[in-house]
Design a protein around this motif. Structure first.
Motif, PDB file in Angstrom:
ATOM      1  N   ARG A 247     -26.182   2.573 -69.062  1.00 52.17           N
ATOM      2  CA  ARG A 247     -26.181   3.295 -70.338  1.00 52.17           C
ATOM      3  C   ARG A 247     -27.143   2.645 -71.327  1.00 52.17           C
ATOM      4  O   ARG A 247     -27.224   1.425 -71.403  1.00 52.17           O
TER       5      ARG A 247
ATOM      6  N   ALA B  68      -6.102  -6.613 -71.070  1.00 57.81           N
ATOM      7  CA  ALA B  68      -7.199  -5.918 -70.382  1.00 57.81           C
ATOM      8  C   ALA B  68      -8.141  -6.877 -69.667  1.00 57.81           C
ATOM      9  O   ALA B  68      -9.125  -6.446 -69.066  1.00 57.81           O
TER      10      ALA B  68
ATOM     11  N   GLN C 271     -10.043   9.737 -88.610  1.00 58.08           N
ATOM     12  CA  GLN C 271      -9.822  10.454 -87.347  1.00 58.08           C
ATOM     13  C   GLN C 271      -8.343  10.387 -86.948  1.00 58.08           C
ATOM     14  O   GLN C 271      -7.785  11.365 -86.441  1.00 58.08           O
TER      15      GLN C 271
ATOM     16  N   ILE D  95     -17.212   5.153 -63.140  1.00 55.65           N
ATOM     17  CA  ILE D  95     -17.614   3.856 -63.692  1.00 55.65           C
ATOM     18  C   ILE D  95     -17.552   2.741 -62.641  1.00 55.65           C
ATOM     19  O   ILE D  95     -16.561   2.626 -61.914  1.00 55.65           O
ATOM     20  N   PHE D  96     -18.593   1.900 -62.618  1.00 52.55           N
ATOM     21  CA  PHE D  96     -18.637   0.744 -61.707  1.00 52.55           C
ATOM     22  C   PHE D  96     -19.093  -0.489 -62.472  1.00 52.55           C
ATOM     23  O   PHE D  96     -19.556  -0.402 -63.614  1.00 52.55           O
TER      24      PHE D  96
ATOM     25  N   LYS E 290     -10.973   1.209 -70.807  1.00 51.91           N
ATOM     26  CA  LYS E 290     -10.250   2.443 -71.166  1.00 51.91           C
ATOM     27  C   LYS E 290     -10.666   3.594 -70.234  1.00 51.91           C
ATOM     28  O   LYS E 290      -9.824   4.314 -69.707  1.00 51.91           O
ATOM     29  N   GLY E 291     -11.973   3.756 -70.062  1.00 55.95           N
ATOM     30  CA  GLY E 291     -12.478   4.847 -69.226  1.00 55.95           C
ATOM     31  C   GLY E 291     -12.058   4.672 -67.771  1.00 55.95           C
ATOM     32  O   GLY E 291     -11.650   5.628 -67.111  1.00 55.95           O
ATOM     33  N   THR E 292     -12.135   3.437 -67.272  1.00 66.95           N
ATOM     34  CA  THR E 292     -11.749   3.156 -65.878  1.00 66.95           C
ATOM     35  C   THR E 292     -10.291   3.568 -65.648  1.00 66.95           C
ATOM     36  O   THR E 292      -9.968   4.258 -64.680  1.00 66.95           O
TER      37      THR E 292
ATOM     38  N   ARG F 251     -22.178  -2.673 -81.592  1.00 63.74           N
ATOM     39  CA  ARG F 251     -20.991  -1.824 -81.358  1.00 63.74           C
ATOM     40  C   ARG F 251     -19.708  -2.627 -81.546  1.00 63.74           C
ATOM     41  O   ARG F 251     -18.710  -2.114 -82.062  1.00 63.74           O
TER      42      ARG F 251
ATOM     43  N   LEU G 237     -20.222  -5.498 -69.731  1.00 63.17           N
ATOM     44  CA  LEU G 237     -21.114  -4.372 -70.019  1.00 63.17           C
ATOM     45  C   LEU G 237     -22.535  -4.599 -69.518  1.00 63.17           C
ATOM     46  O   LEU G 237     -23.250  -3.646 -69.225  1.00 63.17           O
TER      47      LEU G 237
ATOM     48  N   ASP H 200      -9.494   9.094 -74.835  1.00 64.33           N
ATOM     49  CA  ASP H 200     -10.214   7.859 -74.514  1.00 64.33           C
ATOM     50  C   ASP H 200     -11.429   7.780 -75.452  1.00 64.33           C
ATOM     51  O   ASP H 200     -12.417   8.462 -75.233  1.00 64.33           O
TER      52      ASP H 200
ATOM     53  N   GLY I  40     -25.572   2.661 -81.640  1.00 62.82           N
ATOM     54  CA  GLY I  40     -24.256   2.034 -81.574  1.00 62.82           C
ATOM     55  C   GLY I  40     -23.432   2.277 -82.821  1.00 62.82           C
ATOM     56  O   GLY I  40     -22.471   1.554 -83.091  1.00 62.82           O
ATOM     57  N   GLU I  41     -23.795   3.314 -83.577  1.00 57.76           N
ATOM     58  CA  GLU I  41     -23.014   3.688 -84.770  1.00 57.76           C
ATOM     59  C   GLU I  41     -22.008   4.774 -84.400  1.00 57.76           C
ATOM     60  O   GLU I  41     -22.192   5.486 -83.409  1.00 57.76           O
TER      61      GLU I  41
ATOM     62  N   VAL J 111     -20.414   8.424 -84.703  1.00 62.44           N
ATOM     63  CA  VAL J 111     -20.783   9.788 -85.101  1.00 62.44           C
ATOM     64  C   VAL J 111     -19.825  10.187 -86.240  1.00 62.44           C
ATOM     65  O   VAL J 111     -18.647   9.808 -86.220  1.00 62.44           O
TER      66      VAL J 111
END
Ligand code: AP5
Length: 219
Positions: free
Chosen positions: A160, A197, A92, A136-137, A13-15, A171, A124, A84, A56-57, A59
């Motif tokens: 990360r 994806a 939400q 991101i790479f 998604k971020g990429t 996660r 990951l 994203d 990994g919870e 917020v």
């Protein structure tokens, strides 16, 4: 072009949001990046978020909704945005509906990045992110030209904290329980578009462009 990118961690998604931002000038609103920045700066938000993010919870919803409400009021989002990493819970998603409706706006599409858990764990373990702007790479599939340095701004690449395998597995579990139900939520509204994806980054981007042309440009 008001878009949501929905899908599990590591789906890309971020990429893709960064590519859209660079090539189409649609601002990327990454709640993960916003939280990590606040954590580095040690702000009140960062202190509140740290315990959740590191484990990994998710917020809590009230914190995230407040953050997005404020961000969507910024002038750069008037001509569109890519959310994203938000929404991630039904609460939400309902709050986002309310915020957009009150502002006379709506979503054009929700793009669902479909991918297997096995691919996620593999990706990951090799993800690297730059210190300066979170570019991101991936050491195998999308390596930087100079190992350990960002191609775009030369800053250091790091791993990360929440990309350790045990946290990734947790996660994933949180994703399946709390976020995956949103796929049906948006499908039932007729705005869900699905992307494979697992494909290469360029192939995913092409498919995204097709979706945007079909969904957004005729308006
Ligand atoms: P966040 O930062 O949003 O993490 P995430 O959703 O878990 O997503 P990721 O950043 O892990 O993955 P991505 O899909 O962006 O994949 P990427 O493009 O990097 O959230 C982190 C934490 O913040 C959460 O756990 C939570 O605590 C908190 N948080 C955030 N938002 C929240 C919210 N709304 N509510 C509550 N809490 C919230 O790609 C992954 C890797 O694969 C990279 O190395 C990349 O180079 C590579 N890659 C990408 N595409 C491809 C491809 N097509 N082929 C091969 N490799 C690829």
């Amino acid at each position: 072009m008001n878009l949501v990118f929905l899908g599990p961690l590591g789906a890309g998604k971020g990429t893709q949001a960064q590519l859209l931002q660079e090539r189409e000038r649609i601002p990327q609103i990454s709640t993960g990046d916003m939280l990590r920045r606040a954590m580095t700066e040690g702000t009140e938000l960062g202190r509140k978020a740290k315990a959740y993010v590191d484990r990994g919870e998710l917020v809590p919803d009230d914190v995230m909704i407040g953050l997005i409400e404020e961000r969507l009021q910024q002038p750069d989002t008037r001509r569109g945005f890519v959310l994203d990493g938000f929404p991630r819970t039904l609460g939400q998603a309902q709050a986002l509906d309310r915020l957009l409706r009150n502002a006379g706006r709506s979503l054009d599409a929700v793009v669902y990045f479909r991918i297997s858990d096995d691919t996620i764990i593999q990706r990951l373990s090799g993800r690297r992110v730059c210190r300066k702007a979170a570019h991101i790479f991936q050491v195998d599939t999308n390596p930087p030209r100079v190992p350990g340095r960002c191609d775009l701004d030369g800053s250091e690449l790091f791993q990360r904290e929440d990309d350790k395998e045990q946290t990734v597995r947790h996660r994933l579990d949180v994703y399946h329980r709390q976020t995956e139900p949103l796929v049906e939520f948006y499908r039932s509204r007729g705005i869900l578009e699905t992307i494979d994806a697992e494909a290469d980054i360029d192939v995913v981007y092409e498919r995204l462009r097709e979706i945007l042309s079909a969904r957004v440009e005729p308006h």
